[in-house]
Design an enzyme around this catalytic site. Structure first.
Site, PDB file in Angstrom:
ATOM      1  N   SER A  33       0.733  -1.133   0.042  1.00 34.08           N
ATOM      2  CA  SER A  33       0.062  -0.098   0.087  1.00 34.08           C
ATOM      3  C   SER A  33       0.825   1.236  -0.011  1.00 34.08           C
ATOM      4  O   SER A  33       1.885   1.497   0.706  1.00 34.08           O
ATOM      5  CB  SER A  33      -0.833  -0.090   1.240  1.00 34.08           C
ATOM      6  OG  SER A  33      -1.664   1.276   1.521  1.00 34.08           O
ATOM      7  N   THR A  78      -5.191  15.603   8.651  1.00 34.46           N
ATOM      8  CA  THR A  78      -5.371  15.403   7.211  1.00 34.46           C
ATOM      9  C   THR A  78      -4.100  15.535   6.508  1.00 34.46           C
ATOM     10  O   THR A  78      -3.994  14.785   5.427  1.00 34.46           O
ATOM     11  CB  THR A  78      -6.501  16.367   6.690  1.00 34.46           C
ATOM     12  OG1 THR A  78      -7.774  16.200   7.242  1.00 34.46           O
ATOM     13  CG2 THR A  78      -6.737  15.909   5.084  1.00 34.46           C
ATOM     14  N   LYS A 122     -18.124  12.956  -6.833  1.00 30.18           N
ATOM     15  CA  LYS A 122     -17.328  13.990  -7.050  1.00 30.18           C
ATOM     16  C   LYS A 122     -17.521  14.646  -8.453  1.00 30.18           C
ATOM     17  O   LYS A 122     -18.444  15.207  -8.576  1.00 30.18           O
ATOM     18  CB  LYS A 122     -15.785  13.534  -6.770  1.00 30.18           C
ATOM     19  CG  LYS A 122     -15.557  13.330  -5.388  1.00 30.18           C
ATOM     20  CD  LYS A 122     -14.149  13.131  -5.243  1.00 30.18           C
ATOM     21  CE  LYS A 122     -13.774  13.075  -3.647  1.00 30.18           C
ATOM     22  NZ  LYS A 122     -14.341  11.951  -2.973  1.00 30.18           N
TER      23      LYS A 122
END
Length: 425
Positions: A136, A362, A247
């Site tokens: 990942s 974030t 989106k």
């Protein structure tokens, strides 16, 4: 025991770290995107939204709105339950056909959100592959990290977009072991693009499956809006393509597209699909119309790219610290959480411009920013108004300007997904 105290202390900690989030009360105005009504302290004010993920304004497209209204008029507002219990509403069948065609895949499966599609698909694929190793990217979205975690299988985190590091991990795993590489095409906080071709070539060389998150690219790139993988002619070499309807397509939901056997296995085993009420028919109908429109129309993408380029040029020319971005994401560095929140508040209250502050977790501490997302509907005049408002705000708050024409040269550090450890899950 005073249970309430634990929750109060948790929220107090967020306040102490200057990362407590306040949601703006906004109401978008149909037909006047990106304008919206902002409500605060009993008053209303019309403002301009500069940070919407409705990148192409399709959530306000007349055909998309009409499709949702007409489907709701025919079939009602809800799906009535899970697809196992209530069956599949026909607009959802049409939507999945449209998505499979968009990516040139055998099949597609729609979920209630992009988060759910990533969590459910990655965790299920990882569980079904024997002795699977998941590789990942370290900047993967929290939904992908959660999917990796819930798979219960071994994981290795490779440095962001670092194909040499990825190859070393693949070599160590060996040819015969099941391997799944999970990564994004467009990383939404910095706006950079993954080296997709190199990752695909490594997957083929070392016998690994590939899973790409295209949520910030579908609708936006490629001749039909199939994302970066379509633009680079690589969609047929990627095993699973994940995307969102929320989106650029302007509606709601997430999906995966891939080989029929993979999609059917996820459909049959993923709790996040099996036990969740299906997407309502009205939303599915609207999404289908939006996808069909963007498959045939290039004008939205062309105008969007032009306005994104212009926004970067105008803000950089004013000396504002525009961070490097290869895509439609325009991050402007602030570098301090309190100043970032103050800048956002000032832009809204004094200039009628809404840009949500992006703070830790974030993004890493010290890289706090305003994340600007131009659309085809942000005119040159709006771009110039944005520049003037940012300059006034930077001067009023004493925020540092950029170097070299406003562009911040150094890339930011890694992005830390919300409430997920730096180790990646």
């Amino acid at each position: 025991m005073n249970y309430q105290r634990f929750f109060e202390e948790a929220v107090a900690q967020v306040h102490a770290e200057r990362r407590y989030r306040v949601f703006a009360d906004l109401e978008r105005i149909v037909g006047r995107f990106p304008q919206a009504i902002w409500r605060a302290n009993g008053e209303e004010k019309e403002i301009t939204v500069w940070c919407s993920n409705d990148y192409l304004g399709m959530g306000q497209h007349p055909d998309v709105v009409a499709a949702q209204q007409q489907a709701a008029g025919r079939m009602g507002t809800g799906a009535g339950g899970t697809r196992n219990i209530s069956g599949t509403n026909h607009p959802l069948v049409e939507l999945e056909h449209e998505l499979a065609d968009l990516h040139g895949k055998d099949a597609a499966l729609v979920f209630t959100s992009g988060f759910v599609s990533n969590e459910a698909a990655i965790s299920t694929i990882g569980k079904l592959l024997p002795n699977c190793l998941i590789l990942s990217d370290e900047l993967n979205h929290a939904s992908m990290i959660e999917g990796v975690r819930r798979s219960g299988t071994e994981k290795k985190i490779f440095r962001h977009n670092d194909v040499r590091h990825l190859e070393s991990l693949l070599q160590s795993a060996g040819w015969g072991r099941s391997k799944l590489i999970v990564f994004e095409s467009v990383y939404s906080m910095d706006g950079d693009i993954a080296p997709i071709r190199q990752i695909v070539e490594l997957a083929e060389k070392y016998n690994a499956m590939t899973y790409i998150d295209e949520v910030h690219a579908v609708g936006m790139y490629g001749g039909r809006g199939g994302g970066i993988s379509e633009q680079e002619g690589l969609a047929d070499r990627i095993d699973v393509i994940e995307g969102t309807l929320a989106k650029a397509f302007g509606t709601l939901g997430g999906y995966i597209a891939g080989d029929r056997s993979v999609v059917d296995a996820v459909r049959s085993y993923a709790p996040g699909f099996i036990f969740t009420t299906a997407l309502p028919p009205a939303i599915a109908a609207a999404a289908t119309v939006s996808i069909r429109h963007l498959k045939a129309s290039q004008s939205e993408r062309d105008i969007h790219q032009r306005q994104t380029k212009r926004t970067k040029q105008v803000l950089s020319a004013a000396g504002l610290p525009v961070m490097p971005s290869e895509t439609h994401i325009v991050p402007v560095l602030v570098g301090d959480p309190e100043l970032c929140k103050m800048a956002s508040d000032r832009l809204l209250a004094s200039h009628g411009i809404y840009i949500q502050p992006i703070n830790y977790p974030t993004v890493p501490r010290g890289t706090e920013r305003l994340r600007i997302t131009p659309t085809p509907f942000h005119s040159d005049a709006l771009v110039e108004s944005l520049r003037d408002a940012l300059v006034e705000t930077w001067n009023a708050l004493g925020i540092p300007y950029g170097a070299e024409g406003g562009t911040v040269v150094q890339r930011t550090d890694r992005i830390v997904p919300l409430l997920v450890p730096k180790s990646g899950g």
